[in-house]
Design a protein around this motif. Structure first.
Motif, PDB file in Angstrom:
ATOM      1  N   UNK A   1     -12.611  -9.814  16.969  1.00 31.01           N
ATOM      2  CA  UNK A   1     -12.815 -10.862  15.987  1.00 31.01           C
ATOM      3  C   UNK A   1     -13.338 -10.422  14.640  1.00 31.01           C
ATOM      4  N   UNK A   2     -13.358  -9.123  14.395  1.00 32.94           N
ATOM      5  CA  UNK A   2     -13.823  -8.610  13.097  1.00 32.94           C
ATOM      6  C   UNK A   2     -12.631  -8.221  12.239  1.00 32.94           C
ATOM      7  N   UNK A   3     -12.480  -8.890  11.099  1.00 33.25           N
ATOM      8  CA  UNK A   3     -11.366  -8.576  10.197  1.00 33.25           C
ATOM      9  C   UNK A   3     -11.475  -7.137   9.700  1.00 33.25           C
ATOM     10  N   UNK A   4     -12.678  -6.734   9.269  1.00 30.34           N
ATOM     11  CA  UNK A   4     -12.845  -5.379   8.742  1.00 30.34           C
ATOM     12  C   UNK A   4     -12.550  -4.328   9.800  1.00 30.34           C
ATOM     13  N   UNK A   5     -12.982  -4.595  11.046  1.00 26.76           N
ATOM     14  CA  UNK A   5     -12.704  -3.658  12.124  1.00 26.76           C
ATOM     15  C   UNK A   5     -11.207  -3.600  12.407  1.00 26.76           C
ATOM     16  N   UNK A   6     -10.542  -4.747  12.329  1.00 27.06           N
ATOM     17  CA  UNK A   6      -9.103  -4.791  12.542  1.00 27.06           C
ATOM     18  C   UNK A   6      -8.372  -3.940  11.504  1.00 27.06           C
ATOM     19  N   UNK A   7      -8.732  -4.098  10.237  1.00 27.06           N
ATOM     20  CA  UNK A   7      -8.091  -3.320   9.164  1.00 27.06           C
ATOM     21  C   UNK A   7      -8.311  -1.832   9.391  1.00 27.06           C
ATOM     22  N   UNK A   8      -9.540  -1.473   9.773  1.00 27.74           N
ATOM     23  CA  UNK A   8      -9.865  -0.069   9.997  1.00 27.74           C
ATOM     24  C   UNK A   8      -9.082   0.488  11.184  1.00 27.74           C
ATOM     25  N   UNK A   9      -9.070  -0.237  12.285  1.00 25.28           N
ATOM     26  CA  UNK A   9      -8.396   0.251  13.484  1.00 25.28           C
ATOM     27  C   UNK A   9      -6.888   0.373  13.296  1.00 25.28           C
ATOM     28  N   UNK A  10      -6.278  -0.619  12.654  1.00 24.22           N
ATOM     29  CA  UNK A  10      -4.830  -0.546  12.454  1.00 24.22           C
ATOM     30  C   UNK A  10      -4.459   0.617  11.546  1.00 24.22           C
ATOM     31  N   UNK A  11      -5.274   0.863  10.514  1.00 22.61           N
ATOM     32  CA  UNK A  11      -5.000   1.995   9.630  1.00 22.61           C
ATOM     33  C   UNK A  11      -5.143   3.320  10.374  1.00 22.61           C
ATOM     34  N   UNK A  12      -6.176   3.443  11.179  1.00 25.74           N
ATOM     35  CA  UNK A  12      -6.383   4.692  11.919  1.00 25.74           C
ATOM     36  C   UNK A  12      -5.280   4.921  12.957  1.00 25.74           C
ATOM     37  N   UNK A  13      -4.852   3.848  13.608  1.00 27.90           N
ATOM     38  CA  UNK A  13      -3.760   3.977  14.571  1.00 27.90           C
ATOM     39  C   UNK A  13      -2.482   4.436  13.873  1.00 27.90           C
ATOM     40  N   UNK A  14      -2.186   3.799  12.745  1.00 28.80           N
ATOM     41  CA  UNK A  14      -0.968   4.129  12.007  1.00 28.80           C
ATOM     42  C   UNK A  14      -1.039   5.535  11.413  1.00 28.80           C
ATOM     43  N   UNK A  15      -2.245   5.984  11.075  1.00 35.58           N
ATOM     44  CA  UNK A  15      -2.429   7.287  10.426  1.00 35.58           C
ATOM     45  C   UNK A  15      -2.098   8.455  11.342  1.00 35.58           C
ATOM     46  N   UNK A  16      -1.906   8.192  12.637  1.00 30.54           N
ATOM     47  CA  UNK A  16      -1.512   9.260  13.561  1.00 30.54           C
ATOM     48  C   UNK A  16      -0.051   9.679  13.355  1.00 30.54           C
ATOM     49  N   UNK A  17       0.702   8.859  12.635  1.00 25.47           N
ATOM     50  CA  UNK A  17       2.107   9.181  12.397  1.00 25.47           C
ATOM     51  C   UNK A  17       2.227  10.305  11.371  1.00 25.47           C
ATOM     52  N   UNK A  18       3.323  11.048  11.374  1.00 29.75           N
ATOM     53  CA  UNK A  18       3.519  12.106  10.379  1.00 29.75           C
ATOM     54  C   UNK A  18       3.494  11.557   8.954  1.00 29.75           C
ATOM     55  N   UNK A  19       3.024  12.381   8.051  1.00 29.83           N
ATOM     56  CA  UNK A  19       2.914  11.964   6.653  1.00 29.83           C
ATOM     57  C   UNK A  19       4.258  11.503   6.098  1.00 29.83           C
ATOM     58  N   UNK A  20       5.309  12.200   6.450  1.00 31.16           N
ATOM     59  CA  UNK A  20       6.630  11.834   5.942  1.00 31.16           C
ATOM     60  C   UNK A  20       7.051  10.436   6.364  1.00 31.16           C
ATOM     61  N   UNK A  21       6.672  10.031   7.570  1.00 28.06           N
ATOM     62  CA  UNK A  21       7.001   8.687   8.032  1.00 28.06           C
ATOM     63  C   UNK A  21       6.213   7.637   7.262  1.00 28.06           C
ATOM     64  N   UNK A  22       4.956   7.930   6.958  1.00 24.02           N
ATOM     65  CA  UNK A  22       4.143   6.982   6.187  1.00 24.02           C
ATOM     66  C   UNK A  22       4.721   6.800   4.783  1.00 24.02           C
ATOM     67  N   UNK A  23       5.142   7.897   4.177  1.00 20.45           N
ATOM     68  CA  UNK A  23       5.765   7.823   2.856  1.00 20.45           C
ATOM     69  C   UNK A  23       7.041   6.993   2.928  1.00 20.45           C
ATOM     70  N   UNK A  24       7.849   7.225   3.952  1.00 19.34           N
ATOM     71  CA  UNK A  24       9.106   6.494   4.091  1.00 19.34           C
ATOM     72  C   UNK A  24       8.865   5.002   4.309  1.00 19.34           C
ATOM     73  N   UNK A  25       7.843   4.672   5.080  1.00 15.25           N
ATOM     74  CA  UNK A  25       7.524   3.256   5.310  1.00 15.25           C
ATOM     75  C   UNK A  25       7.103   2.584   4.012  1.00 15.25           C
ATOM     76  N   UNK A  26       6.264   3.261   3.228  1.00 19.84           N
ATOM     77  CA  UNK A  26       5.826   2.677   1.958  1.00 19.84           C
ATOM     78  C   UNK A  26       6.999   2.546   0.990  1.00 19.84           C
ATOM     79  N   UNK A  27       7.850   3.548   0.955  1.00 15.39           N
ATOM     80  CA  UNK A  27       9.027   3.478   0.083  1.00 15.39           C
ATOM     81  C   UNK A  27       9.967   2.359   0.535  1.00 15.39           C
ATOM     82  N   UNK A  28      10.031   2.153   1.850  1.00 17.28           N
ATOM     83  CA  UNK A  28      10.874   1.100   2.391  1.00 17.28           C
ATOM     84  C   UNK A  28      10.358  -0.294   2.087  1.00 17.28           C
ATOM     85  N   UNK A  29       9.094  -0.390   1.681  1.00 13.58           N
ATOM     86  CA  UNK A  29       8.522  -1.698   1.333  1.00 13.58           C
ATOM     87  C   UNK A  29       9.017  -2.195  -0.014  1.00 13.58           C
TER      88      UNK A  29
END
Length: 202
Positions: A67-95
């Motif tokens: 139920x913590x918004x700040x914890x949710x933002x932190x956890x989702x970012x950390x989970x997503x950050x396990x992906x390769x850097x190139x995939x993160x760049x591609x996802x942002x470019x795809x936005x």
């Protein structure tokens, strides 16, 4: 700025930030950002999620974060950050061109988010990036009015903020002046741009 212009700015900022990230070394991805506890990688991961998280996924993440918004933002970012850097760049470019807001997000939130987080990445790396002035004015107005989570009016009570490169001011009291982009970062709770301002100390 109307909604179309705001989306155009969000698109251009996402594309520019993707380009910035694509040019970083492996070591630079590990640098601390201006977001407490996040490296460049976590900020990039957070930005890559904004257009992809559905209401259902947001609810699951919110429950997982107890139920913590700040914890949710932190956890989702950390989970997503396990992906390769190139995939993160591609996802942002795809936005780019994908005009869907995250659950509960307003359009001006999305504008502020990409512009502030781009600086959160660039400034610690010594990379010079500038916010579009008109968009920075919109973000400054939004940050001044929004209250949680930045509470700019409360934090900066007793000061009158004045942009030296745009027609923008807010507050009452002793004058704090400087570039609108530096004021936006202070309004968003960052201290890194205070040296660019007159009348405010860390």
């Amino acid at each position: 700025m109307d909604d179309t212009q705001i989306w155009q700015t969000i698109d251009s900022e996402r594309a520019a930030t993707a380009d910035l990230l694509a040019g970083l070394s492996d070591v630079e991805w590990t640098y601390p950002s201006l977001c407490d506890g996040w490296t460049v990688r976590e900020v990039a991961a957070h930005l890559s999620l904004a257009h992809r998280i559905s209401v259902g996924k947001a609810l699951v993440a919110f429950v997982k974060a107890r139920g913590s918004f700040n914890r949710m933002v932190d956890q989702t970012a950390r989970d997503e950050a396990r992906r390769p850097a190139g995939e993160l760049v591609a996802e942002l470019r795809g936005a780019v061109g994908f005009h869907r807001l995250a659950p509960g997000q307003k359009l001006k939130d999305a504008l502020m988010d990409i512009m502030v987080h781009s600086q959160d990445i660039a400034l610690p790396l010594g990379i010079e990036r500038h916010m579009p002035v008109d968009a920075a004015v919109v973000a400054a107005d939004h940050l001044w009015q929004m209250g949680w989570p930045f509470h700019a009016r409360r934090r900066l009570a007793g000061h009158r903020l004045v942009a030296t490169d745009a027609d923008w001011s807010a507050g009452e009291g002793s004058e704090v002046s400087g570039p609108i982009e530096a004021l936006v970062m202070v309004l968003a709770g960052r201290t890194a741009t205070i040296p660019r301002l007159t009348g405010l100390t860390v």
